[in-house]
Design a protein around this motif. Sequence first.
Motif, short mmCIF file in Angstrom:
data_model
loop_
_atom_site.label_atom_id
_atom_site.label_comp_id
_atom_site.label_asym_id
_atom_site.label_seq_id
_atom_site.Cartn_x
_atom_site.Cartn_y
_atom_site.Cartn_z
N ARG A 63 123.43 31.28 70.48
CA ARG A 63 124.22 32.37 69.90
C ARG A 63 123.29 33.45 69.37
N GLY A 64 123.59 34.71 69.65
CA GLY A 64 122.68 35.80 69.27
C GLY A 64 123.34 36.89 68.45
N CYS A 65 122.50 37.60 67.68
CA CYS A 65 122.93 38.75 66.91
C CYS A 65 121.89 39.86 67.05
N ARG A 66 122.24 41.03 66.60
CA ARG A 66 121.31 42.17 66.62
C ARG A 66 121.25 42.75 65.21
N PHE A 67 120.02 42.97 64.73
CA PHE A 67 119.81 43.53 63.39
C PHE A 67 119.18 44.90 63.51
N THR A 68 119.78 45.88 62.85
CA THR A 68 119.23 47.22 62.80
C THR A 68 118.84 47.56 61.37
N ALA A 69 117.91 48.49 61.21
CA ALA A 69 117.43 48.86 59.87
C ALA A 69 116.61 50.14 59.96
N ARG A 70 116.33 50.68 58.80
CA ARG A 70 115.42 51.83 58.74
C ARG A 70 113.97 51.36 58.84
N ILE A 71 113.70 50.20 58.22
CA ILE A 71 112.34 49.66 58.20
C ILE A 71 112.40 48.17 58.52
N PHE A 72 111.43 47.72 59.33
CA PHE A 72 111.34 46.31 59.70
C PHE A 72 109.98 45.76 59.24
N ILE A 73 110.00 44.52 58.77
CA ILE A 73 108.76 43.87 58.32
C ILE A 73 108.68 42.48 58.96
N LEU A 74 107.57 42.20 59.62
CA LEU A 74 107.32 40.87 60.15
C LEU A 74 106.50 40.09 59.14
N GLU B 251 111.89 54.58 73.68
CA GLU B 251 111.26 54.85 74.97
C GLU B 251 109.75 55.02 74.88
N ASP B 252 109.27 55.62 73.79
CA ASP B 252 107.82 55.82 73.66
C ASP B 252 107.17 54.78 72.74
N ALA B 253 107.93 53.77 72.34
CA ALA B 253 107.44 52.68 71.49
C ALA B 253 106.92 53.15 70.14
N SER B 254 107.38 54.30 69.68
CA SER B 254 106.93 54.81 68.38
C SER B 254 107.88 54.41 67.25
N GLU B 255 108.97 53.72 67.59
CA GLU B 255 109.97 53.35 66.59
C GLU B 255 110.66 52.06 67.03
N VAL B 256 110.94 51.20 66.07
CA VAL B 256 111.73 50.00 66.33
C VAL B 256 113.20 50.33 66.11
N LEU B 257 114.03 49.96 67.10
CA LEU B 257 115.45 50.26 67.03
C LEU B 257 116.25 49.08 66.49
N GLY B 258 115.77 47.88 66.76
CA GLY B 258 116.51 46.71 66.31
C GLY B 258 115.78 45.42 66.66
N LEU B 259 116.32 44.32 66.17
CA LEU B 259 115.79 42.99 66.45
C LEU B 259 116.89 42.15 67.07
N ARG B 260 116.58 41.45 68.13
CA ARG B 260 117.54 40.52 68.73
C ARG B 260 117.19 39.11 68.29
N THR B 261 118.17 38.38 67.81
CA THR B 261 117.95 37.02 67.32
C THR B 261 118.80 36.03 68.11
N ARG B 262 118.38 34.76 68.06
CA ARG B 262 119.12 33.71 68.73
C ARG B 262 118.91 32.41 67.95
N ASP B 263 119.95 31.60 67.84
CA ASP B 263 119.77 30.27 67.26
C ASP B 263 119.58 29.27 68.39
N VAL B 264 119.32 28.02 68.04
CA VAL B 264 118.98 27.03 69.07
C VAL B 264 120.16 26.71 69.98
N SER B 265 121.37 27.08 69.58
CA SER B 265 122.54 26.87 70.45
C SER B 265 122.73 28.01 71.44
#
Length: 524
Positions: free
Chosen positions: A210-221, A194-208
């Motif tokens: 289909r989507g998944c959700r990835f959660t983690a303690r730490i995220f790196i772009l 809510e306060d944008a101080s933490e990432v909760l997850g990543l939403r992904t999609r392939d070209v067809s």
Amino acid sequence: MSDGTVIDSDICIVGAGAAGITLAMELIGHNFSVNLLESGGLDFEDDVQALNDGDCVSEHKVDLMWTRLRYFGGTTGHWGGNCAPLDERDFEARSWVPDSGWPIARKDLERFYPRAYRYCELPSDDYSVEHWAEVSEKFRRSRIPVTGEEIGEKLFLKSPPTRFGDVYRADLAKPDSQCTVYLHANVVEIEAGEDASEVLGLRTRDVSGRGCRFTARIFILATGIENARLLLLSNKVRPNGLGNDHDVVGRYFMAHTTIRTGRAMLEVPKETVRFYGLDTWATRFESGGAPFMNALQPTYPVQEREGMLNSVVFLDESYEGEHAPGFVALRKIVKQIIQGRIPDRLGENLGKVIGDLDSVAKALYARASGNSDYRAVEMRYFAEQAPNRDSRVMLGPERDSLGQNRLVLDWRLQQIDKHTILRTQDLVAREFGKLGVGRLQVQFENEEDPWPTTIDSSAHFMGTTRMHKDPRQGVVDENCRVHGIRNLYIAGGSVFPTAGATMVTMNIVALAVRLADHLIGKLA
């Protein structure tokens, strides 16, 4: 994976290029799980590559589509392999270069370079010109004897080049690696609290779709300039995007200002030009398999005195017919094949070669028969670009096949960038005269003149999520953590505050090793 699957790990890395694969390799064996997400598959795919497409609205055009690769291994799939560390002065704030300076010093990166050298499979860790002059008699004989007062030297080592996706795939695929690679996992949203101080997850999609959700303690772009795009696209909690409270995300886009201009007639051995060539389609073979190349470089006191940026100069052989359309097309084809790429516009370029066979034959003969003591060379200037807040990537109105706004690039150069090229040219010309090795014929000589049409970005994209201790001037801190978000980090050239006059890949790898060590200490 089934649509809607949720996958958890300790660390989730986005992007399997040089930075992402290095991070994953470094994190193996430390008793926490890692997920590595890659936009493409194991090989090139047209529909995935098309996600790169975007618009360049600047005067000097940059190809966003083909300068980057979207498959496992990333742009190392067509990397040329030239390597050198950033100079010590590149990290320092320079009074004549606005917004220069890193929040870390060269010494803070020094101990991570040896591991970066190994990842890039370099033949040595010695960048001393004197060392290679002792090792190679041919180089010693052909070395240009610069004085070191105004013009010095900068040596580059050559990677095979390392295709990270091929070389490190087996290690990442081991069942006990605690790292899982997910292919065709395009991140379409970074979910924040809510306060944008933490990432909760990543939403992904392939070209067809289909989507998944990835959660983690730490995220790196770790997706190059796509890092800025992902932050800007993730605007549900923050309308301007994540990490962008001060409108810095996407700004300070930099590339290496590369220009071929001017010809010199030098009285030097034939090998000289090949040892000072920017790994053209022939130098890797014609320099006798030398694992290095040399360049001319204005010294730091001269850079300060002249108010110029860091730069280096390479020499390209010049000969009759070199600019003929057929021969230019042939060079493009051969260069892309040597870099491991499928030549783009192959039919069109082959048509040019066939239609201009006479000029091609003349050029090949002139190139092969240069046995005189005098060498005609074309000068290639390679300079850092000054940080520029108005040089940036943005979201455009057009959307890709995933429904995401495409990138728009506005690459803006400044007067200091042009001044650097022209002063470097003058300094090198005077050095040639002082040494008595030849003369330089100038084509581009006045700062009031427009940029030559030969200007190029070298496909070295940096900035857009720059590193700075002050969130009003940078997107990440000195440890590459996004300001204001406790568990989101960024790796790659997008964090560079300045570019230096060197190639980026090996320095990206060194920064990735440093980030991995930081995270290992944090999670231990």
